[in-house]
Scaffold this motif. Structure first.
Motif, PDB file in Angstrom:
ATOM      1  N   GLY A   1       0.852  -1.272  -0.079  1.00 27.30           N
ATOM      2  CA  GLY A   1      -0.098   0.002   0.078  1.00 27.30           C
ATOM      3  C   GLY A   1       0.872   1.227  -0.028  1.00 27.30           C
ATOM      4  N   GLN A   2       1.826   1.295   0.838  1.00 30.66           N
ATOM      5  CA  GLN A   2       2.882   2.431   0.906  1.00 30.66           C
ATOM      6  C   GLN A   2       3.468   2.559  -0.465  1.00 30.66           C
ATOM      7  OE1 GLN A   2       4.881   0.995   4.377  1.00 30.66           O
ATOM      8  NE2 GLN A   2       4.072   2.720   5.588  1.00 30.66           N
TER       9      GLN A   2
ATOM     10  N   ASN B   1       4.361   5.638  -5.545  1.00 30.78           N
ATOM     11  CA  ASN B   1       4.525   5.453  -6.869  1.00 30.78           C
ATOM     12  C   ASN B   1       3.599   6.373  -7.770  1.00 30.78           C
ATOM     13  OD1 ASN B   1       6.943   4.122  -7.076  1.00 30.78           O
ATOM     14  ND2 ASN B   1       5.857   1.942  -6.895  1.00 30.78           N
ATOM     15  N   ARG B   2       2.001   6.314  -7.177  1.00 26.41           N
ATOM     16  CA  ARG B   2       1.363   7.386  -7.660  1.00 26.41           C
ATOM     17  C   ARG B   2       1.518   8.564  -7.744  1.00 26.41           C
ATOM     18  NH1 ARG B   2      -2.224   3.706  -4.971  1.00 26.41           N
ATOM     19  NH2 ARG B   2      -2.665   4.972  -3.085  1.00 26.41           N
ATOM     20  N   GLU B   3       2.265   9.024  -6.674  1.00 22.76           N
ATOM     21  CA  GLU B   3       2.476  10.339  -6.609  1.00 22.76           C
ATOM     22  C   GLU B   3       3.770  10.811  -7.616  1.00 22.76           C
ATOM     23  OE1 GLU B   3       1.967  12.972  -3.481  1.00 22.76           O
ATOM     24  OE2 GLU B   3       0.821  11.573  -2.378  1.00 22.76           O
ATOM     25  N   ILE B   4       4.544   9.856  -7.417  1.00 21.82           N
ATOM     26  CA  ILE B   4       6.026   9.994  -8.569  1.00 21.82           C
ATOM     27  C   ILE B   4       5.390  10.028  -9.822  1.00 21.82           C
ATOM     28  CG2 ILE B   4       7.895   8.624  -9.329  1.00 21.82           C
ATOM     29  CD1 ILE B   4       8.259   7.771  -6.578  1.00 21.82           C
TER      30      ILE B   4
ATOM     31  N   VAL C   1      10.743   8.957   6.343  1.00 24.17           N
ATOM     32  CA  VAL C   1      11.908   9.043   5.464  1.00 24.17           C
ATOM     33  C   VAL C   1      11.618   7.692   4.825  1.00 24.17           C
ATOM     34  CG1 VAL C   1      14.164   9.495   4.475  1.00 24.17           C
ATOM     35  CG2 VAL C   1      13.212  10.691   6.341  1.00 24.17           C
ATOM     36  N   ILE C   2      11.707   7.608   3.270  1.00 23.35           N
ATOM     37  CA  ILE C   2      11.639   6.543   2.543  1.00 23.35           C
ATOM     38  C   ILE C   2      13.234   6.559   1.769  1.00 23.35           C
ATOM     39  CG2 ILE C   2      10.744   5.379   0.461  1.00 23.35           C
ATOM     40  CD1 ILE C   2       8.205   6.615   1.159  1.00 23.35           C
ATOM     41  N   TYR C   3      13.703   5.311   1.485  1.00 25.27           N
ATOM     42  CA  TYR C   3      14.948   4.983   0.847  1.00 25.27           C
ATOM     43  C   TYR C   3      14.501   3.908  -0.103  1.00 25.27           C
ATOM     44  CZ  TYR C   3      17.528   7.761   4.390  1.00 25.27           C
ATOM     45  OH  TYR C   3      17.776   8.980   5.202  1.00 25.27           O
TER      46      TYR C   3
ATOM     47  N   GLY D   1      17.041  10.388   0.107  1.00 24.30           N
ATOM     48  CA  GLY D   1      15.830  10.097   1.155  1.00 24.30           C
ATOM     49  C   GLY D   1      14.730  10.882   0.587  1.00 24.30           C
ATOM     50  N   ILE D   2      13.498  10.348   0.725  1.00 23.34           N
ATOM     51  CA  ILE D   2      12.249  10.816   0.251  1.00 23.34           C
ATOM     52  C   ILE D   2      11.468  11.059   1.609  1.00 23.34           C
ATOM     53  CG2 ILE D   2      10.085  10.470  -0.851  1.00 23.34           C
ATOM     54  CD1 ILE D   2      11.685   8.835  -2.894  1.00 23.34           C
ATOM     55  N   GLY D   3      10.911  12.410   1.748  1.00 20.20           N
ATOM     56  CA  GLY D   3      10.225  12.785   3.059  1.00 20.20           C
ATOM     57  C   GLY D   3       8.791  12.547   2.900  1.00 20.20           C
ATOM     58  N   THR D   4       8.114  11.759   3.687  1.00 22.29           N
ATOM     59  CA  THR D   4       6.866  11.491   3.613  1.00 22.29           C
ATOM     60  C   THR D   4       5.991  12.591   3.891  1.00 22.29           C
ATOM     61  OG1 THR D   4       6.798  10.553   5.945  1.00 22.29           O
ATOM     62  CG2 THR D   4       7.339   8.931   4.235  1.00 22.29           C
ATOM     63  N   THR D   5       6.267  13.732   4.483  1.00 26.13           N
ATOM     64  CA  THR D   5       5.144  14.500   4.729  1.00 26.13           C
ATOM     65  C   THR D   5       4.596  15.229   3.348  1.00 26.13           C
ATOM     66  OG1 THR D   5       7.006  16.065   5.054  1.00 26.13           O
ATOM     67  CG2 THR D   5       6.323  15.387   6.956  1.00 26.13           C
ATOM     68  N   GLN D   6       5.281  15.274   2.466  1.00 26.03           N
ATOM     69  CA  GLN D   6       5.093  15.748   0.909  1.00 26.03           C
ATOM     70  C   GLN D   6       3.792  14.907   0.264  1.00 26.03           C
ATOM     71  OE1 GLN D   6       7.953  15.706  -2.091  1.00 26.03           O
ATOM     72  NE2 GLN D   6       9.199  14.056  -0.835  1.00 26.03           N
ATOM     73  N   LEU D   7       3.776  13.561   0.839  1.00 28.44           N
ATOM     74  CA  LEU D   7       3.069  12.854   0.167  1.00 28.44           C
ATOM     75  C   LEU D   7       1.644  12.893   0.858  1.00 28.44           C
ATOM     76  CD1 LEU D   7       5.428   9.675   0.520  1.00 28.44           C
ATOM     77  CD2 LEU D   7       4.905  11.236  -1.746  1.00 28.44           C
ATOM     78  N   ARG D   8       0.537  13.185  -0.200  1.00 25.82           N
ATOM     79  CA  ARG D   8      -0.825  13.150   0.514  1.00 25.82           C
ATOM     80  C   ARG D   8      -1.379  11.483   0.713  1.00 25.82           C
ATOM     81  NH1 ARG D   8      -0.900  16.125  -4.760  1.00 25.82           N
ATOM     82  NH2 ARG D   8      -1.815  14.272  -5.389  1.00 25.82           N
ATOM     83  N   ASP D   9      -2.471  11.570   1.485  1.00 19.85           N
ATOM     84  CA  ASP D   9      -2.933  10.189   1.836  1.00 19.85           C
ATOM     85  C   ASP D   9      -1.671   8.907   1.764  1.00 19.85           C
ATOM     86  OD1 ASP D   9      -5.309  11.521   1.877  1.00 19.85           O
ATOM     87  OD2 ASP D   9      -5.407  11.471  -0.327  1.00 19.85           O
TER      88      ASP D   9
END
Length: 88
Positions: free
Chosen positions: A24-25, A30-33, A61-63, A77-85
């Motif tokens: 799910g994560q 990937n939808r947002e990418i 953070v995602i790697y 790293g990819i911060g998760t706070t920028q990701l919606r839902d």
């Protein structure tokens, strides 16, 4: 990914342990990418979908994992706070 390797990996900045992204994560990321809406912590666009990834146990953070090799670079790293839902 080898469980022994996963047990010793951690965020290179905060030293927070990491775990594998669940389906799910990964799908949400990937939808947002695909919408060109994801940046690394340094502000660079994430251009390609991830096949697998690691997330810090605090969910911040995602790697990515490329060819079964974790890319544990602070700048990547990819911060998760920028990701919606984003599922926690």
């Amino acid at each position: 990914m080898d469980k022994r390797l996963l047990d010793i990996l951690c965020d290179p900045v905060t030293k927070t342990p990491v775990k594998l992204l669940n389906r799910g994560q990964l799908d949400a990321l990937n939808r947002e990418i695909a919408q060109d809406a994801v940046k690394t912590v340094t502000g660079a666009n994430v251009a390609a979908a991830l096949k697998a990834g690691l997330i810090t146990t605090d969910g911040k953070v995602i790697y990515r994992i490329d060819d079964d090799i974790p890319v544990m670079l602070a700048d990547e790293g990819i911060g998760t706070t920028q990701l919606r839902d984003f599922p926690g």
